[in-house]
Each structure stands twice: as C-alpha cells, then as structure tokens.
Design a protein around this motif. Structure first.
Motif, PDB file in Angstrom:
ATOM      1  N   SER A  25       0.829  -1.207   0.000  1.00  0.00           N
ATOM      2  CA  SER A  25       0.000   0.000   0.000  1.00  0.00           C
ATOM      3  C   SER A  25       0.862   1.255   0.000  1.00  0.00           C
ATOM      4  O   SER A  25       0.600   2.208  -0.748  1.00  0.00           O
ATOM      5  CB  SER A  25      -0.924  -0.010   1.216  1.00  0.00           C
ATOM      6  N   VAL A  28       2.475   1.736  -3.472  1.00  0.00           N
ATOM      7  CA  VAL A  28       1.500   2.243  -4.450  1.00  0.00           C
ATOM      8  C   VAL A  28       1.204   3.717  -4.174  1.00  0.00           C
ATOM      9  O   VAL A  28       1.235   4.549  -5.084  1.00  0.00           O
ATOM     10  CB  VAL A  28       0.205   1.391  -4.430  1.00  0.00           C
ATOM     11  N   SER A  29       0.932   4.050  -2.906  1.00  0.00           N
ATOM     12  CA  SER A  29       0.640   5.443  -2.547  1.00  0.00           C
ATOM     13  C   SER A  29       1.814   6.359  -2.873  1.00  0.00           C
ATOM     14  O   SER A  29       1.623   7.462  -3.391  1.00  0.00           O
ATOM     15  CB  SER A  29       0.312   5.561  -1.058  1.00  0.00           C
ATOM     16  N   ILE A  32       2.064   6.945  -6.716  1.00  0.00           N
ATOM     17  CA  ILE A  32       1.019   7.860  -7.181  1.00  0.00           C
ATOM     18  C   ILE A  32       1.256   9.268  -6.633  1.00  0.00           C
ATOM     19  O   ILE A  32       1.122  10.255  -7.344  1.00  0.00           O
ATOM     20  CB  ILE A  32      -0.380   7.333  -6.803  1.00  0.00           C
ATOM     21  N   PHE A 120      -5.289   7.635 -11.737  1.00  0.00           N
ATOM     22  CA  PHE A 120      -5.937   6.440 -12.291  1.00  0.00           C
ATOM     23  C   PHE A 120      -5.048   5.770 -13.330  1.00  0.00           C
ATOM     24  O   PHE A 120      -4.968   4.541 -13.393  1.00  0.00           O
ATOM     25  CB  PHE A 120      -7.307   6.787 -12.886  1.00  0.00           C
ATOM     26  N   THR A 122      -1.775   5.753 -13.340  1.00  0.00           N
ATOM     27  CA  THR A 122      -0.733   5.036 -12.604  1.00  0.00           C
ATOM     28  C   THR A 122      -1.301   3.752 -12.020  1.00  0.00           C
ATOM     29  O   THR A 122      -0.655   2.695 -12.071  1.00  0.00           O
ATOM     30  CB  THR A 122      -0.130   5.929 -11.501  1.00  0.00           C
ATOM     31  N   TYR A 123      -2.502   3.815 -11.481  1.00  0.00           N
ATOM     32  CA  TYR A 123      -3.186   2.617 -10.981  1.00  0.00           C
ATOM     33  C   TYR A 123      -3.289   1.571 -12.088  1.00  0.00           C
ATOM     34  O   TYR A 123      -2.988   0.392 -11.870  1.00  0.00           O
ATOM     35  CB  TYR A 123      -4.564   2.998 -10.442  1.00  0.00           C
ATOM     36  N   GLU A 124      -3.698   1.988 -13.274  1.00  0.00           N
ATOM     37  CA  GLU A 124      -3.829   1.035 -14.387  1.00  0.00           C
ATOM     38  C   GLU A 124      -2.485   0.391 -14.746  1.00  0.00           C
ATOM     39  O   GLU A 124      -2.434  -0.798 -15.057  1.00  0.00           O
ATOM     40  CB  GLU A 124      -4.435   1.727 -15.605  1.00  0.00           C
ATOM     41  N   PHE A 127      -1.755  -2.170 -11.957  1.00  0.00           N
ATOM     42  CA  PHE A 127      -2.650  -3.318 -11.984  1.00  0.00           C
ATOM     43  C   PHE A 127      -2.653  -4.055 -13.321  1.00  0.00           C
ATOM     44  O   PHE A 127      -3.297  -5.102 -13.443  1.00  0.00           O
ATOM     45  CB  PHE A 127      -4.053  -2.918 -11.529  1.00  0.00           C
ATOM     46  N   THR A 135      -7.712  -9.105 -10.455  1.00  0.00           N
ATOM     47  CA  THR A 135      -8.069  -7.823  -9.841  1.00  0.00           C
ATOM     48  C   THR A 135      -9.409  -7.933  -9.120  1.00  0.00           C
ATOM     49  O   THR A 135      -9.556  -7.466  -7.984  1.00  0.00           O
ATOM     50  CB  THR A 135      -8.103  -6.704 -10.895  1.00  0.00           C
TER      51      THR A 135
END
Length: 157
Positions: A25, A28-29, A32, A120, A122-124, A127, A135
């Motif tokens: 976490s 990821v944070s 981003i 979003f 970066t999330y993509e 993931f 997912t």
C-alpha cells in the motif's frame, strides 16, 4: 533466546501478510503521490481527503476519518491545509452544531479533475500486472478482510 526463536514457525516478517499489505500500500501510494506532490504540492493525507470529497461530495471530518481510516489529527491537519489553500470549504452542519460539512471548492474540484486521471493512469499501470479476474478476486479478498476486521472490532461491516 532471540526473538526469532520465540516466534511461531513460519512467521518471518516478510511472510506476514499484514506487513506485506502495508508495504505494498505504501509503495502504491508513494508512486502515485510523487506526481501530485511535485506538481500540486499535496501530501498523501491531503490528496486522500480531496479524493474522498471528490468522489463522495460534502462530508464531515468524522466522516472523513471513517472513510480514510486516518487518525483525527491527520484529517484535521489535512483539512486545515486544504482550507488555507482554498481547495476545501466548510459550512456548519445543521444536524450537529459541533461539526462542519467540507467540500471541494471550484479550485479544489479543478485540481482534483487534473490529478485524478493521472492517479488512475498510474493505478492502471500497476494493476496491468494482474488479469481482470485477479483484480476482481483481490477486491473481493480485500473486502472480506476489511469486513473481518470490522466484525472483530464489534462494528457491522
């Protein structure tokens, strides 16, 4: 006897799932946040508040504490900073005279609308390492774990 000798077998920190969840976490944070911190001068708690308000609309600070699971002091500090920057506004809560409703100002909404697509994206990218099925399964597992925590705490999920 060392700490490693007193721990149950198979409990190396690197195998402890709560630790793995936390560092994943944070990774990821941090990835981003690098983008919105350098361009917009926002820290992770400030963006979290903006993201929740951008998604949910006006909320009280108590609602924000529940939604973000950040402590009251961090939420208060982030809301104060966002208010000073003119990104969040507040009005008294008619239902509870001790609290206020907070929402994104026009300037805050414009900043949110600029940050969200990048976050979003970066999330993509992150993931993309998982299939859509993986997912979906991860979401379901995280929900299950979160609900288990709430049940143990004595709250309804």
């Amino acid at each position: 006897m060392s700490d490693a000798q007193t721990r149950p077998e198979n409990t190396r920190l690197s195998d402890f799932i709560p630790y793995r969840l936390a560092i994943t976490s944070n990774a990821v944070s941090s990835l981003i946040s690098g983008e919105y911190h350098s361009e917009f001068g926002l820290k992770i708690p400030e963006w979290r508040i903006m993201a929740v308000l951008g998604d949910a609309g006006p909320l009280t600070q108590r609602d924000l504490v529940r939604a973000t699971l950040m402590d009251k002091v961090a939420v208060n500090r982030a809301c104060k900073m966002l208010g000073e920057r003119g990104l969040v506004a507040r009005t008294p809560n008619d239902a509870d005279g001790r609290s206020h409703h907070l929402w994104l100002t026009d300037e805050g909404r414009a900043m949110y609308d600029r940050i969200w697509p990048n976050a979003f994206s970066t999330y993509e990218k992150i993931f993309a390492a998982l299939s859509p099925t993986e997912t979906a399964k991860l979401r379901a597992l995280l929900d299950k774990l979160f609900n288990a925590v709430r049940t143990i705490e004595g709250e309804s999920p």
